[in-house]
Design a protein around this motif. Structure first.
Motif, PDB file in Angstrom:
ATOM      1  N   LYS A   1       0.810  -1.216   0.000  1.00  0.00           N
ATOM      2  CA  LYS A   1       0.000   0.000   0.000  1.00  0.00           C
ATOM      3  C   LYS A   1       0.842   1.263   0.000  1.00  0.00           C
ATOM      4  O   LYS A   1       0.334   2.346  -0.232  1.00  0.00           O
ATOM      5  N   GLN A   2       2.134   1.127   0.294  1.00  0.00           N
ATOM      6  CA  GLN A   2       3.053   2.259   0.262  1.00  0.00           C
ATOM      7  C   GLN A   2       4.414   1.781  -0.220  1.00  0.00           C
ATOM      8  O   GLN A   2       4.757   0.622  -0.028  1.00  0.00           O
ATOM      9  N   PRO A   3       5.193   2.635  -0.870  1.00  0.00           N
ATOM     10  CA  PRO A   3       6.460   2.208  -1.469  1.00  0.00           C
ATOM     11  C   PRO A   3       7.467   1.632  -0.473  1.00  0.00           C
ATOM     12  O   PRO A   3       8.204   0.716  -0.796  1.00  0.00           O
ATOM     13  N   THR A   4       7.499   2.156   0.739  1.00  0.00           N
ATOM     14  CA  THR A   4       8.411   1.651   1.763  1.00  0.00           C
ATOM     15  C   THR A   4       7.601   1.307   2.998  1.00  0.00           C
ATOM     16  O   THR A   4       6.891   2.162   3.535  1.00  0.00           O
ATOM     17  N   ALA A   5       7.702   0.067   3.439  1.00  0.00           N
ATOM     18  CA  ALA A   5       6.932  -0.373   4.602  1.00  0.00           C
ATOM     19  C   ALA A   5       7.593  -1.591   5.226  1.00  0.00           C
ATOM     20  O   ALA A   5       8.456  -2.233   4.632  1.00  0.00           O
ATOM     21  N   GLU A   6       7.150  -1.890   6.461  1.00  0.00           N
ATOM     22  CA  GLU A   6       7.644  -3.056   7.183  1.00  0.00           C
ATOM     23  C   GLU A   6       6.435  -3.898   7.577  1.00  0.00           C
ATOM     24  O   GLU A   6       5.425  -3.370   8.043  1.00  0.00           O
ATOM     25  N   TYR A   7       6.553  -5.206   7.361  1.00  0.00           N
ATOM     26  CA  TYR A   7       5.442  -6.118   7.623  1.00  0.00           C
ATOM     27  C   TYR A   7       5.876  -7.217   8.578  1.00  0.00           C
ATOM     28  O   TYR A   7       6.988  -7.721   8.492  1.00  0.00           O
ATOM     29  N   THR A   8       4.970  -7.609   9.479  1.00  0.00           N
ATOM     30  CA  THR A   8       5.217  -8.731  10.375  1.00  0.00           C
ATOM     31  C   THR A   8       4.685  -9.987   9.703  1.00  0.00           C
ATOM     32  O   THR A   8       3.539 -10.025   9.250  1.00  0.00           O
ATOM     33  N   LEU A   9       5.523 -11.006   9.646  1.00  0.00           N
ATOM     34  CA  LEU A   9       5.141 -12.258   8.999  1.00  0.00           C
ATOM     35  C   LEU A   9       4.726 -13.284  10.038  1.00  0.00           C
ATOM     36  O   LEU A   9       5.344 -13.394  11.094  1.00  0.00           O
ATOM     37  N   ARG A  10       3.711 -14.038   9.727  1.00  0.00           N
ATOM     38  CA  ARG A  10       3.237 -15.112  10.608  1.00  0.00           C
ATOM     39  C   ARG A  10       3.563 -16.454   9.961  1.00  0.00           C
ATOM     40  O   ARG A  10       2.660 -17.223   9.623  1.00  0.00           O
ATOM     41  N   ILE A  11       4.847 -16.695   9.801  1.00  0.00           N
ATOM     42  CA  ILE A  11       5.293 -17.956   9.205  1.00  0.00           C
ATOM     43  C   ILE A  11       6.396 -18.539  10.076  1.00  0.00           C
ATOM     44  O   ILE A  11       7.006 -17.831  10.878  1.00  0.00           O
ATOM     45  N   ALA A  12       6.636 -19.833   9.916  1.00  0.00           N
ATOM     46  CA  ALA A  12       7.639 -20.532  10.724  1.00  0.00           C
ATOM     47  C   ALA A  12       9.046 -20.044  10.373  1.00  0.00           C
ATOM     48  O   ALA A  12       9.287 -19.508   9.287  1.00  0.00           O
ATOM     49  N   LYS A  13       9.966 -20.260  11.297  1.00  0.00           N
ATOM     50  CA  LYS A  13      11.361 -19.918  11.042  1.00  0.00           C
ATOM     51  C   LYS A  13      11.883 -20.758   9.895  1.00  0.00           C
ATOM     52  O   LYS A  13      11.495 -21.906   9.722  1.00  0.00           O
ATOM     53  N   GLY A  14      12.772 -20.154   9.099  1.00  0.00           N
ATOM     54  CA  GLY A  14      13.352 -20.884   7.983  1.00  0.00           C
ATOM     55  C   GLY A  14      13.723 -19.955   6.854  1.00  0.00           C
ATOM     56  O   GLY A  14      13.719 -18.731   6.993  1.00  0.00           O
ATOM     57  N   TYR A  15      14.023 -20.544   5.707  1.00  0.00           N
ATOM     58  CA  TYR A  15      14.412 -19.786   4.520  1.00  0.00           C
ATOM     59  C   TYR A  15      13.228 -19.701   3.570  1.00  0.00           C
ATOM     60  O   TYR A  15      12.493 -20.674   3.389  1.00  0.00           O
ATOM     61  N   TYR A  16      13.075 -18.541   2.960  1.00  0.00           N
ATOM     62  CA  TYR A  16      11.958 -18.295   2.059  1.00  0.00           C
ATOM     63  C   TYR A  16      12.423 -17.506   0.837  1.00  0.00           C
ATOM     64  O   TYR A  16      13.453 -16.840   0.869  1.00  0.00           O
ATOM     65  N   ILE A  17      11.625 -17.562  -0.206  1.00  0.00           N
ATOM     66  CA  ILE A  17      11.850 -16.797  -1.417  1.00  0.00           C
ATOM     67  C   ILE A  17      10.763 -15.728  -1.478  1.00  0.00           C
ATOM     68  O   ILE A  17       9.580 -16.041  -1.363  1.00  0.00           O
ATOM     69  N   VAL A  18      11.181 -14.472  -1.657  1.00  0.00           N
ATOM     70  CA  VAL A  18      10.240 -13.360  -1.730  1.00  0.00           C
ATOM     71  C   VAL A  18      10.250 -12.827  -3.159  1.00  0.00           C
ATOM     72  O   VAL A  18      11.309 -12.580  -3.730  1.00  0.00           O
ATOM     73  N   ARG A  19       9.066 -12.629  -3.701  1.00  0.00           N
ATOM     74  CA  ARG A  19       8.948 -12.134  -5.078  1.00  0.00           C
ATOM     75  C   ARG A  19       8.019 -10.934  -5.118  1.00  0.00           C
ATOM     76  O   ARG A  19       6.908 -10.979  -4.594  1.00  0.00           O
ATOM     77  N   ILE A  20       8.512  -9.852  -5.732  1.00  0.00           N
ATOM     78  CA  ILE A  20       7.692  -8.678  -6.024  1.00  0.00           C
ATOM     79  C   ILE A  20       7.906  -8.371  -7.496  1.00  0.00           C
ATOM     80  O   ILE A  20       8.997  -7.972  -7.895  1.00  0.00           O
ATOM     81  N   ASN A  21       6.898  -8.588  -8.301  1.00  0.00           N
ATOM     82  CA  ASN A  21       7.001  -8.443  -9.762  1.00  0.00           C
ATOM     83  C   ASN A  21       8.168  -9.274 -10.279  1.00  0.00           C
ATOM     84  O   ASN A  21       8.169 -10.477 -10.119  1.00  0.00           O
ATOM     85  N   ASP A  22       9.201  -8.652 -10.859  1.00  0.00           N
ATOM     86  CA  ASP A  22      10.350  -9.383 -11.391  1.00  0.00           C
ATOM     87  C   ASP A  22      11.506  -9.476 -10.402  1.00  0.00           C
ATOM     88  O   ASP A  22      12.539 -10.052 -10.712  1.00  0.00           O
TER      89      ASP A  22
END
Length: 107
Positions: free
Chosen positions: A78-99
């Protein structure tokens, strides 16, 4: 005749010719320092269970995948710069935003 074919095949196998792969395309991967030099490049960082996103297009979608490729979370920006709290287990993840794709660690 078979002896001659065997000798020719043996010589052909023993002869070594160097083979080099070349591409006429420029390297598509950018190093970490090159990514930072690109103006308005999307930045994705993680700390604890929080993810910070900077320079992201408004109304784009953040997709978070497990390392085996299962989508575990999706967030609308909703805004160009922001911080989000994730509700997922500890570990490694892949984050994708467009390309833009990054690997993060949730600790």
């Amino acid at each position: 005749m078979k002896l001659l074919q065997t000798i020719i095949l043996t010589i052909a196998c023993l002869a070594s010719y160097p083979v080099f792969a070349q591409s006429d395309k420029p390297a598509e991967r950018a190093s970490a320092t090159q990514r930072q030099e690109i103006p308005n490049a999307i930045e994705i960082t993680a700390s604890g269970n929080r993810i910070k996103i900077a320079n992201a297009p408004v109304d784009s979608i953040v997709e978070i995948y497990s390392v085996v490729g299962i989508k575990v979370e999706e967030i609308k920006i909703k805004q160009p710069t922001a911080e989000y709290t994730l509700r997922i287990a500890k570990g490694y993840y892949i984050v994708r935003i467009n390309d833009t794709v990054r690997k993060i660690a949730i600790r």
